[in-house]
Each structure stands twice: as C-alpha cells, then as structure tokens.
Design an enzyme around this catalytic site. Structure first.
Site, PDB file in Angstrom:
ATOM      1  N   ALA A  84      26.708   1.126  12.063  1.00 13.65           N
ATOM      2  CA  ALA A  84      25.656   1.138  11.034  1.00 13.65           C
ATOM      3  C   ALA A  84      24.616   2.210  11.319  1.00 13.65           C
ATOM      4  CB  ALA A  84      24.976  -0.227  10.981  1.00 13.65           C
ATOM      5  N   GLN A  86      21.686   5.094   8.918  1.00 12.82           N
ATOM      6  CA  GLN A  86      21.392   5.934   7.760  1.00 12.82           C
ATOM      7  C   GLN A  86      22.186   7.204   8.062  1.00 12.82           C
ATOM      8  OE1 GLN A  86      21.018   8.210   5.308  1.00 12.82           O
ATOM      9  NE2 GLN A  86      19.525   9.249   6.594  1.00 12.82           N
ATOM     10  N   SER A  87      23.286   7.423   7.329  1.00 12.24           N
ATOM     11  CA  SER A  87      24.246   8.437   7.771  1.00 12.24           C
ATOM     12  C   SER A  87      24.272   9.684   6.885  1.00 12.24           C
ATOM     13  CB  SER A  87      25.647   7.828   7.841  1.00 12.24           C
ATOM     14  OG  SER A  87      26.072   7.501   6.540  1.00 12.24           O
ATOM     15  N   SER A 128      28.138  11.631  16.518  1.00 10.98           N
ATOM     16  CA  SER A 128      28.466  12.514  15.409  1.00 10.98           C
ATOM     17  C   SER A 128      28.477  13.971  15.856  1.00 10.98           C
ATOM     18  CB  SER A 128      27.412  12.334  14.317  1.00 10.98           C
ATOM     19  OG  SER A 128      27.382  13.458  13.471  1.00 10.98           O
ATOM     20  N   GLU A 130      27.176  16.166  14.246  1.00  5.25           N
ATOM     21  CA  GLU A 130      25.829  16.671  13.924  1.00  5.25           C
ATOM     22  C   GLU A 130      24.980  16.799  15.185  1.00  5.25           C
ATOM     23  OE1 GLU A 130      23.889  17.549  10.938  1.00  5.25           O
ATOM     24  OE2 GLU A 130      25.947  18.001  10.411  1.00  5.25           O
ATOM     25  N   TYR A 152      18.580  13.113  11.467  1.00  5.66           N
ATOM     26  CA  TYR A 152      19.825  12.343  11.640  1.00  5.66           C
ATOM     27  C   TYR A 152      20.509  12.747  12.954  1.00  5.66           C
ATOM     28  CZ  TYR A 152      24.672  10.967  11.227  1.00  5.66           C
ATOM     29  OH  TYR A 152      25.913  10.436  11.490  1.00  5.66           O
ATOM     30  N   ARG A 187      34.914   7.160   0.805  1.00  7.11           N
ATOM     31  CA  ARG A 187      33.719   7.902   1.162  1.00  7.11           C
ATOM     32  C   ARG A 187      32.618   7.648   0.121  1.00  7.11           C
ATOM     33  NH1 ARG A 187      30.754   9.984   5.154  1.00  7.11           N
ATOM     34  NH2 ARG A 187      31.257  12.127   5.688  1.00  7.11           N
TER      35      ARG A 187
END
Ligand code: GDD
Length: 327
Positions: A84, A86-87, A128, A130, A152, A187
């Site tokens: 979980a 905020q992706s 991630s 990112e 993020y 998605r």
C-alpha cells in the site's frame, strides 16, 4: 494447513494478482483495506471480484498504528506484503505532505507492528525504481546509488532504509523488492500505459477523438505485474532476507508504447496523440533500466511476458472493456 499472508494494498493491481497467486498456493489470504472500500465494493474492489469470497478483508488505515497492530496481532501472518502507498508519482508533486506522511508512516507502523506482535513474520516492502531517479549508472542494480526526483521516490528510499534497519537492528526477516514499472489490464487509469491502452481503445470505437500526453521521450523498463508478484513471493521463501531488483532488462519509450498500442488496433498514433505540458513533471525521471541478474541467480526469477505481449494484452482487454461498458 497453508500459510497465512497479510497484504496491504490488496485492492491494487499487484495486490490482486498476488492474492490470486497465494490462493493457488493454498495460503489463507488477508488484506488491509480502507473502510470506504468495504462500503463501496463495486468501485473499489473490482480487481478482487473473482476472489472476494476466498479472502478476508480487514478495515484499517495506514495512518493509524493502532488499527494495523490489531490486525497483525490477531492473525500473526507468516508473510506480510506491504504494497500500500500513494503510488502515483505525478500526484506526489501536488501533495508532498500526504505522500511522505502516508508512505513513510505506513511503512514504519507496519514494520513496528510486526516487530512487536509477530516477529516471526517475513516482511516484504514494495520498493521502486523511482528510488534511482536521475540514474547514477546504467543499468541499475541493487548496488546503484539512489537519487530520487520526487517525494514519492524519497518516500520509497526512506521505506527501503526503514526495512533495512529493522532487518539489521531487530534481526527480522525484512526485504525490499526494487520493482521497475510493471503494468497489466488492471493498471490504474492515471498511469501512462493504461491511459494509452484505454485511450486507444476508445479512439478505435469512436468514443474519443484524441489523447493528450506529456513527455513521450521518457524511457522505462516495463514488465507485467503477474510476473512481478511471483518475484515478491519468491523473495520471502528464502532463508535469509535480501533485496532484489526486479526488471526486464529492456527499455522502451512512451512513444514506442503508444506506437505499438495504436498499431494493435490498426491506427497511426501520430494522428491522435497531442502534447499537453500539464502532464510534464517538475523534475522528470528520463530513463530507467534494470539489471535483474541477482534475482535470476538467487531466486531463479525471470520475466516471462514480453513488452509486445504486455501492450497487446492491455489494448485487447481495454477494447473488450470499452465495448462492454459503451464508454
Ligand atoms: N502518468 C502519465 N500521464 N505519465 C506520462 C504522461 C501522461 O499523460 N505523458 C508522459 N508520461 C511519462 C511520465 O512523465 C513518466 O516519465 C512516464 O510516462 C511513466 O509515468 P507513469 O506511468 O505515471 O509511471 P512512473 O514511471 O512515474 O511510476 C510508476 O512506476 C514506478 C516504478 O518505477 C508507478 O507505478 C510507481 O508507483 C512505481 O514505483
């Protein structure tokens, strides 16, 4: 009796595929969801529709330590998959505060709950690519320095460090999967791949005239979510916790994705795609490419679904969906 798994983020793309995989492996699957999701099942639990009667959902909030503790204490899972977050990277520029608070706080709360009430649980953290941000080397592996470009990305680096610290300080089985972009027909519509596959299907059916995108030169290493959830599970079957990069080792631009998606429907993407600067990001991640050789060697994982198959899968499923819904 099978093992018990707890999944945060079970309503999302990865959560739903992972739940299906674990059910096939005879796990008893529990998921953490927001209370509103239980009250609005049609919209919020659509990805779990086929397995709702086989899993147990618990209402809790990532912002509440107490609510997470209760669940961990009660079910004492063998494995915890913390997905979980905020992706959506773009949104993290609009609301840095909630992205950082929810993502970092949520990871810290669940780690702490595991440590206090179920220290034998094996813990997976969804890292991630990112985290690599403006990359310091090409391709990126487990040793590549992080250089995030959004709140993020920063929240994921912090989650990674927290996970590592709980492993080292408290001797818990905690690991991070550093997953590169992974997509599927499940998605969310805000991500570029789904925006393209859904947009192309709507254009084909005459419901939409064109599609507005931002930076089409951005390059990503795109895999299929169904392949990637298997890697998560494999990581937790090890005796010793380790972090892994999960990727395909192949890179494509947003433009290539769009070209192929429209071609699948016999359309020329150049006629329909318009640039709109509102989709540009204040600091962009231009290029990501993963090296998954550690995963190949240690957990014997390799991606099975190719880029072409991924695009085709998303576009054909969206065509069916739009035909069925009529919008
Ligand atoms: N969303 C979006 N919408 N992205 C666009 C658009 C658009 O209209 N036009 C161009 N892009 C570019 C973005 O600038 C970015 O470079 C790339 O398409 C991919 O954007 P997203 O699909 O939103 O994904 P992401 O790469 O930012 O993040 C995803 O992958 C991460 C792993 O690297 C998310 O799933 C993250 O949660 C995940 O951690």
């Amino acid at each position: 009796m099978g093992k018990i798994a707890l999944i945060t983020g079970i309503t999302g793309q990865d959560g739903s595929y992972l739940a299906e995989l674990l059910l096939k492996k005879n796990y008893s699957v529990h998921g953490v969801v927001r209370r509103v999701a239980l009250e609005d099942r049609t919209h919020r639990l659509w990805r779990l529709r086929k397995i709702l009667n086989k899993i147990t959902l618990h209402a809790a909030s990532l912002e509440s330590y107490a609510s997470l503790v209760k669940i961990v204490q009660k079910i004492k899972p063998n494995e915890v998959y913390h997905l979980a977050a905020q992706s959506y990277v773009s949104y993290s520029f609009e609301d840095e505060f909630s992205t950082l608070n929810t993502n970092i706080g949520g990871t810290h709360y669940i780690l702490s709950a595991v440590k206090e009430f179920s220290p034998k649980s094996k813990f997976y953290f969804a890292g991630s690519s990112e985290m690599f941000g403006k990359v310091k080397e090409v391709p990126q592996n487990e040793k590549t320095p992080f250089n995030p470009r959004s709140s993020y990305g920063i929240s994921k680096v912090t989650g990674y460090e927290l996970t590592k610290n709980y492993r080292e300080a408290y001797n818990l089985f905690c690991c991070t999967g550093i997953l590169f972009n992974h997509e599927s027909p499940r998605r969310g519509f805000e991500f570029v791949t789904r925006k393209i596959s859904h947009g192309a299907a709507r254009i084909k059916l005459g419901i939409q005239k064109n599609l507005e995108l931002g930076n089409m030169d951005a390059k990503r290493d795109w895999g299929h979510s169904e392949d990637y959830v298997l890697a998560m599970w494999k990581m937790l079957q090890l005796k010793k916790p380790e972090d892994f990069v999960i990727a395909t080792g192949k890179q494509h631009s947003v433009r290539e994705f769009a070209k192929l998606a429209f071609e699948t429907l016999d359309l020329d993407y150049r006629k329909y795609i318009k640039y709109n600067k509102i989709y540009d990001r204040p600091s962009e991640v231009d290029s990501l490419l993963g090296n998954y050789s550690k995963a190949k060697k240690i957990i014997k994982w390799e991606p099975k679904i190719s880029f072409k198959e991924l695009v085709k899968n998303m576009v054909t499923e969206d065509l069916k969906l739009v035909k069925k819904q009529g919008y």
